[in-house]
Write a protein that holds these residues in place. Sequence first.
Motif, PDB file in Angstrom:
ATOM      1  N   ILE A 182       0.879  -1.200  -0.090  1.00  0.00           N
ATOM      2  CA  ILE A 182      -0.126   0.158  -0.090  1.00  0.00           C
ATOM      3  C   ILE A 182       0.977   1.230  -0.088  1.00  0.00           C
ATOM      4  O   ILE A 182       1.651   1.545   0.967  1.00  0.00           O
ATOM      5  CB  ILE A 182      -0.873   0.059   1.174  1.00  0.00           C
ATOM      6  CG1 ILE A 182      -1.838  -1.202   1.166  1.00  0.00           C
ATOM      7  CG2 ILE A 182      -2.019   1.256   1.104  1.00  0.00           C
ATOM      8  CD1 ILE A 182      -2.460  -1.617   2.447  1.00  0.00           C
ATOM      9  N   THR A 214      -1.616  -1.462  -3.875  1.00  0.00           N
ATOM     10  CA  THR A 214      -2.934  -0.230  -3.982  1.00  0.00           C
ATOM     11  C   THR A 214      -2.004   1.034  -3.813  1.00  0.00           C
ATOM     12  O   THR A 214      -1.106   1.320  -2.992  1.00  0.00           O
ATOM     13  CB  THR A 214      -3.563  -0.422  -2.342  1.00  0.00           C
ATOM     14  OG1 THR A 214      -4.289  -1.743  -2.500  1.00  0.00           O
ATOM     15  CG2 THR A 214      -4.719   0.682  -2.530  1.00  0.00           C
ATOM     16  N   PHE A 256      -6.756   3.914  -5.048  1.00  0.00           N
ATOM     17  CA  PHE A 256      -7.884   4.071  -3.758  1.00  0.00           C
ATOM     18  C   PHE A 256      -7.823   5.407  -3.615  1.00  0.00           C
ATOM     19  O   PHE A 256      -6.689   6.154  -3.413  1.00  0.00           O
ATOM     20  CB  PHE A 256      -7.697   3.364  -2.772  1.00  0.00           C
ATOM     21  CG  PHE A 256      -8.574   3.466  -1.627  1.00  0.00           C
ATOM     22  CD1 PHE A 256      -9.689   3.136  -1.624  1.00  0.00           C
ATOM     23  CD2 PHE A 256      -8.121   4.346  -0.489  1.00  0.00           C
ATOM     24  CE1 PHE A 256     -10.819   3.485  -0.719  1.00  0.00           C
ATOM     25  CE2 PHE A 256      -8.972   4.506   0.508  1.00  0.00           C
ATOM     26  CZ  PHE A 256     -10.194   4.087   0.403  1.00  0.00           C
ATOM     27  N   LEU A 290      -9.649  -4.989   0.475  1.00  0.00           N
ATOM     28  CA  LEU A 290      -8.408  -5.887   0.379  1.00  0.00           C
ATOM     29  C   LEU A 290      -8.589  -7.125   0.791  1.00  0.00           C
ATOM     30  O   LEU A 290      -7.987  -8.174   0.338  1.00  0.00           O
ATOM     31  CB  LEU A 290      -7.206  -4.901   1.124  1.00  0.00           C
ATOM     32  CG  LEU A 290      -6.777  -3.831   0.521  1.00  0.00           C
ATOM     33  CD1 LEU A 290      -5.691  -3.345   1.325  1.00  0.00           C
ATOM     34  CD2 LEU A 290      -6.251  -3.980  -0.925  1.00  0.00           C
TER      35      LEU A 290
END
Length: 252
Positions: free
Chosen positions: A85, A137, A184, A234
Motif C-alpha cells: 500500500i 494499492t 484508492f 483488500l
Amino acid sequence: MKFAIITGTSKGLGASIAELLMKAGVHVVGIARTRNRDLLQIARDAGVTYQHFTCNLSDVDQLDRTIEKINDQVFKKETDLVYLINNAATVNPIDIATKHTSEAVQAHMQLNLIAPILTTALVLKRAKHCGIKTVVTNVTSGAADRSTYGWSLYGSSKAGLNRYTESVALEQKELKTEHKVILFDPSIMDTGMQGEIRSASPDAFKDVEQFIDYKVENKLSDTADVASVLVKILLDEAAIINGKYYSIKDYR
C-alpha cells in the motif's frame, strides 16, 4: 500467512490502515521516517507482528535498500499473500509554478511518484520470482483529474501515479499473473496534510477558504473510517478488480 507493506505509517491514513489490517490478522511492515509505537502494542494484542523500517522515501538509494530488506522478510514459503500500500505523499509545495524551486520539485516527485513506482516494481519483481500473489494499492486523489490553482505539482504527481497504476495493471493482465494493481481515492480526510493546506496563503492557493470551511463544517472524514473501507476491499481479495479506481465516495 498474509503480509502488508505500508508506506507512511507514522500517522494518518497509513497508521489507520496498519491498525485495521493487523486486527484482521495481517502481519504489517511499516515504512516511515518516524516510528509509531502504538502499532507495536496493537500487533501484540492482535497476535501478529509489526515491523518498522525507518526510511526517507525521497532517497532512492535508501528506498531500494529498504524494500530489498523487506522483501527478504515478507516473501517466504509460509506467505500466501502480500499487500503493498503506497500511501505516503505530500501536497507541498503549494504555490504557483513560477515560485517552485528545483529542490522542491524533485522532493515532491520523488515522494509522490517515484517512490511508489520503485516500490511497486521491486515488490512485483520479487513476487514473480517467488510465485506469491500480490495486491498493490496506490493511494491517489481527485486532484489528478482537475486543475487547481497552486496544486500543479500535486495534481501532476497524482495524475502520473494513476496512469502508472493503470499501465502496470494492464501488464499484469496481459502477462496472466495473479497479481492485482489498484487505485484508492480517500477524498478529504482530517489529517496533517489538511492542516498544511489550510495554512496556505490565498495568493498561493486560491481554494484555501473552501478547505478551511471543510474543517469548520466537519466535512473531513476520519482516517479510521476511510481505512475501514479500503481494508474491507483488500480482505476480499478474490473480488478485487485489477486496474480499478476505488473511491471512498462510492461507499458512502
